[in-house]
Design a protein around this motif. Structure first.
Motif, PDB file in Angstrom:
ATOM      1  N   PRO A  76       7.537  -6.082  -9.166  1.00  0.00           N
ATOM      2  CA  PRO A  76       6.299  -6.844  -9.322  1.00  0.00           C
ATOM      3  C   PRO A  76       5.085  -5.928  -9.361  1.00  0.00           C
ATOM      4  O   PRO A  76       5.143  -4.760  -8.950  1.00  0.00           O
ATOM      5  CB  PRO A  76       6.277  -7.721  -8.063  1.00  0.00           C
ATOM      6  CG  PRO A  76       6.988  -6.889  -7.044  1.00  0.00           C
ATOM      7  CD  PRO A  76       8.073  -6.179  -7.795  1.00  0.00           C
ATOM      8  N   LEU A  77       3.982  -6.459  -9.860  1.00  0.00           N
ATOM      9  CA  LEU A  77       2.719  -5.748  -9.729  1.00  0.00           C
ATOM     10  C   LEU A  77       2.302  -5.797  -8.267  1.00  0.00           C
ATOM     11  O   LEU A  77       2.397  -6.839  -7.615  1.00  0.00           O
ATOM     12  CB  LEU A  77       1.643  -6.409 -10.592  1.00  0.00           C
ATOM     13  CG  LEU A  77       1.794  -6.237 -12.112  1.00  0.00           C
ATOM     14  CD1 LEU A  77       0.791  -7.130 -12.835  1.00  0.00           C
ATOM     15  CD2 LEU A  77       1.597  -4.788 -12.511  1.00  0.00           C
ATOM     16  N   LEU A  78       1.835  -4.678  -7.740  1.00  0.00           N
ATOM     17  CA  LEU A  78       1.472  -4.591  -6.329  1.00  0.00           C
ATOM     18  C   LEU A  78      -0.043  -4.463  -6.195  1.00  0.00           C
ATOM     19  O   LEU A  78      -0.659  -3.574  -6.797  1.00  0.00           O
ATOM     20  CB  LEU A  78       2.153  -3.392  -5.677  1.00  0.00           C
ATOM     21  CG  LEU A  78       3.692  -3.417  -5.700  1.00  0.00           C
ATOM     22  CD1 LEU A  78       4.249  -2.118  -5.147  1.00  0.00           C
ATOM     23  CD2 LEU A  78       4.221  -4.600  -4.903  1.00  0.00           C
ATOM     24  N   VAL A  79      -0.614  -5.367  -5.399  1.00  0.00           N
ATOM     25  CA  VAL A  79      -2.063  -5.378  -5.188  1.00  0.00           C
ATOM     26  C   VAL A  79      -2.334  -5.133  -3.712  1.00  0.00           C
ATOM     27  O   VAL A  79      -1.907  -5.913  -2.850  1.00  0.00           O
ATOM     28  CB  VAL A  79      -2.681  -6.724  -5.614  1.00  0.00           C
ATOM     29  CG1 VAL A  79      -4.193  -6.687  -5.425  1.00  0.00           C
ATOM     30  CG2 VAL A  79      -2.326  -7.045  -7.067  1.00  0.00           C
ATOM     31  N   GLY A  80      -3.023  -4.045  -3.409  1.00  0.00           N
ATOM     32  CA  GLY A  80      -3.375  -3.736  -2.029  1.00  0.00           C
ATOM     33  C   GLY A  80      -4.779  -4.221  -1.728  1.00  0.00           C
ATOM     34  O   GLY A  80      -5.714  -3.925  -2.478  1.00  0.00           O
ATOM     35  N   VAL A  81      -4.919  -4.975  -0.656  1.00  0.00           N
ATOM     36  CA  VAL A  81      -6.210  -5.537  -0.269  1.00  0.00           C
ATOM     37  C   VAL A  81      -6.676  -4.873   1.030  1.00  0.00           C
ATOM     38  O   VAL A  81      -6.007  -4.996   2.070  1.00  0.00           O
ATOM     39  CB  VAL A  81      -6.115  -7.064  -0.076  1.00  0.00           C
ATOM     40  CG1 VAL A  81      -7.443  -7.619   0.404  1.00  0.00           C
ATOM     41  CG2 VAL A  81      -5.685  -7.737  -1.370  1.00  0.00           C
ATOM     42  N   ASP A  82      -7.799  -4.151   0.957  1.00  0.00           N
ATOM     43  CA  ASP A  82      -8.342  -3.463   2.139  1.00  0.00           C
ATOM     44  C   ASP A  82      -7.245  -2.654   2.834  1.00  0.00           C
ATOM     45  O   ASP A  82      -6.649  -1.781   2.219  1.00  0.00           O
ATOM     46  CB  ASP A  82      -9.000  -4.470   3.081  1.00  0.00           C
ATOM     47  CG  ASP A  82     -10.260  -5.093   2.473  1.00  0.00           C
ATOM     48  OD1 ASP A  82     -10.934  -4.404   1.699  1.00  0.00           O
ATOM     49  OD2 ASP A  82     -10.555  -6.266   2.766  1.00  0.00           O
ATOM     50  N   GLY A  83      -6.960  -2.960   4.115  1.00  0.00           N
ATOM     51  CA  GLY A  83      -5.936  -2.208   4.837  1.00  0.00           C
ATOM     52  C   GLY A  83      -4.556  -2.307   4.224  1.00  0.00           C
ATOM     53  O   GLY A  83      -3.689  -1.454   4.478  1.00  0.00           O
ATOM     54  N   GLY A  84      -4.320  -3.328   3.413  1.00  0.00           N
ATOM     55  CA  GLY A  84      -3.032  -3.455   2.733  1.00  0.00           C
ATOM     56  C   GLY A  84      -2.793  -2.333   1.747  1.00  0.00           C
ATOM     57  O   GLY A  84      -1.638  -1.936   1.503  1.00  0.00           O
ATOM     58  N   ALA A  85      -3.867  -1.789   1.179  1.00  0.00           N
ATOM     59  CA  ALA A  85      -3.728  -0.650   0.278  1.00  0.00           C
ATOM     60  C   ALA A  85      -3.259   0.585   1.050  1.00  0.00           C
ATOM     61  O   ALA A  85      -2.416   1.361   0.575  1.00  0.00           O
ATOM     62  CB  ALA A  85      -5.059  -0.372  -0.414  1.00  0.00           C
ATOM     63  N   GLU A  86      -3.808   0.769   2.266  1.00  0.00           N
ATOM     64  CA  GLU A  86      -3.354   1.867   3.119  1.00  0.00           C
ATOM     65  C   GLU A  86      -1.895   1.676   3.515  1.00  0.00           C
ATOM     66  O   GLU A  86      -1.111   2.632   3.570  1.00  0.00           O
ATOM     67  CB  GLU A  86      -4.224   1.948   4.378  1.00  0.00           C
ATOM     68  CG  GLU A  86      -5.686   2.255   4.125  1.00  0.00           C
ATOM     69  CD  GLU A  86      -5.945   3.717   3.797  1.00  0.00           C
ATOM     70  OE1 GLU A  86      -4.974   4.499   3.701  1.00  0.00           O
ATOM     71  OE2 GLU A  86      -7.130   4.069   3.630  1.00  0.00           O
TER      72      GLU A  86
END
Length: 390
Positions: free
Chosen positions: A207-217
């Protein structure tokens, strides 16, 4: 006299009730062997009334209510059921460091170790009248919070309905979401465990992965490359910003965005997203209006237990409603994927059994009988496997 006998007599002589700590996690049934020698430790804010009834029927020594950190009481029927019983209820006792199976003594709400008599946690025992008064107060607070939350959500809808309904104002980014599975990883504390559960799903579906704020870390720490990062630049590391993901920077409705100077210093490109929504909500809207087939989101679920908490953004109520036809929580996705995987594993076992049976038939029957048997059996097997997958 044996030392064990001395300890048992000493425990019996001391005031309070004695029992063994038995932790009951949310969503799990009450152990069948629970009884008068056990102390049930659970979050009653997540406990259905059936759990409370089971604890009363088991005549447990005590119930210790351990809510999530910073969480207020919810007006659950479980509290009223316990208030109507003779089971002691203990509140405000921090048992995070007390292992399941520990023998404890509870006296006037304070929890001691039976083995050492050290104080493990200072709590308070609440009587029936106090518990009922607390539930009544919780009910009033819950309704007031809901009304305030929904008023703010309605205000958000009045401002952003073009964005929600038609995607007006979405930034144009170089990512094609059309008919793709998308996993949105938030910075919530529960996301790390959920991301681990999703690894088989991610490996198979890419899947395409989208990191949101701390989720990107979090994605970067697990050596997974994000395709899109929706975050305030000052809230994430330089490495996240320069990893090659498409960067989307949340901005106010007037276009002001925090941290653009950092983007300029690093020499990377970014697109601003002006809206009165959270970064999480922006990520969901990008995927939804981009044509994603399914959107999996990590983090705390937004059931009624969490929907009206101060930390719950009113925008999320409307955004989740907008994307609900394609939105799946990470835990649910992982559970469904495990079930699917188990079915395919079972199918392979059955296929192996069919091959073994076929070998026996070869040894016993004529070739024509074997052929008819094989065709018939394979057709039935293929239909069964199709049922598992679909």
């Amino acid at each position: 006299m044996k030392m064990s006998g001395l300890l048992n007599r000493r425990s019996q002589d001391l005031a309070g009730v004695v029992g063994t700590v038995r932790r009951i996690e949310p969503g799990t049934p009450v152990p069948k062997r629970l009884g008068a020698k056990d102390v049930a430790v659970l979050d009653l804010n997540r406990a259905p009334v059936e759990t409370a009834r089971a604890l009363v029927e088991a005549e447990v020594a005590a119930v210790v209510h351990v809510p999530a950190p910073g969480e207020e009481m919810l007006p659950r029927a479980a509290f009223r059921t316990l208030a109507a019983s003779t089971v002691p209820v203990i509140e405000d006792a921090d048992l995070a460091d007390v292992a399941d199976g520990t023998r404890v003594r509870i006296d006037d709400g304070v929890i001691y170790s039976v083995k050492s008599e050290d104080e493990l946690a200072g709590g308070r025992e609440v009587g029936a009248a106090t518990l009922l008064a607390e539930v009544d107060s919780a009910e009033k607070n819950y309704v007031e919070s809901a009304l305030a939350h929904l008023a703010n959500a309605t205000e958000f809808l009045s401002l952003e309905h073009p964005l929600l309904l038609d995607g007006e104002g979405l930034p144009e980014i170089d990512v094609d979401f059309t008919d793709r599975h998308v996993v949105v990883v938030t910075g919530d504390a529960s996301s790390r465990a959920q991301l681990a559960e999703l690894k088989p799903f991610i490996r198979e579906y890419r899947p395409l992965l989208v990191g949101v704020d701390g989720g990107a870390e979090l994605l970067r720490s697990t050596r997974v490359t994000a395709d899109v990062v929706v975050a305030t630049p000052t809230e994430v590391s330089d490495e996240v910003l320069t990893d090659g993901a498409v960067l989307v920077v949340p901005a106010d409705r007037d276009g002001r965005a925090e941290g653009l100077e950092k983007i300029t210093e690093l020499g990377v490109g970014a697109t601003t997203f002006p809206a009165a929504a959270t970064a999480r909500d922006m990520a969901l809207l990008l995927a939804y209006h981009g044509g994603a087939e399914m959107i999996v989101v990590t983090g705390d679920d937004r059931g009624l237990e969490n929907a009206f908490r101060p930390a719950s953004a009113p925008s999320s109520t409307m955004v989740d409603t907008t994307v609900s036809s394609r939105l799946v929580h990470a835990h649910a996705c992982a559970t469904l994927y495990r079930s699917r995987g188990s079915g395919i594993g079972l199918a392979l076992i059955v296929l192996a059994a069919l091959v073994a049976v076929g070998a026996v038939v070869v040894a016993r029957d004529a070739a024509q009988d074997l052929l008819l048997w094989a065709i018939e059996t394979w057709n039935s097997f293929a239909l069964w496997v199709q049922g598992l997958v679909h």
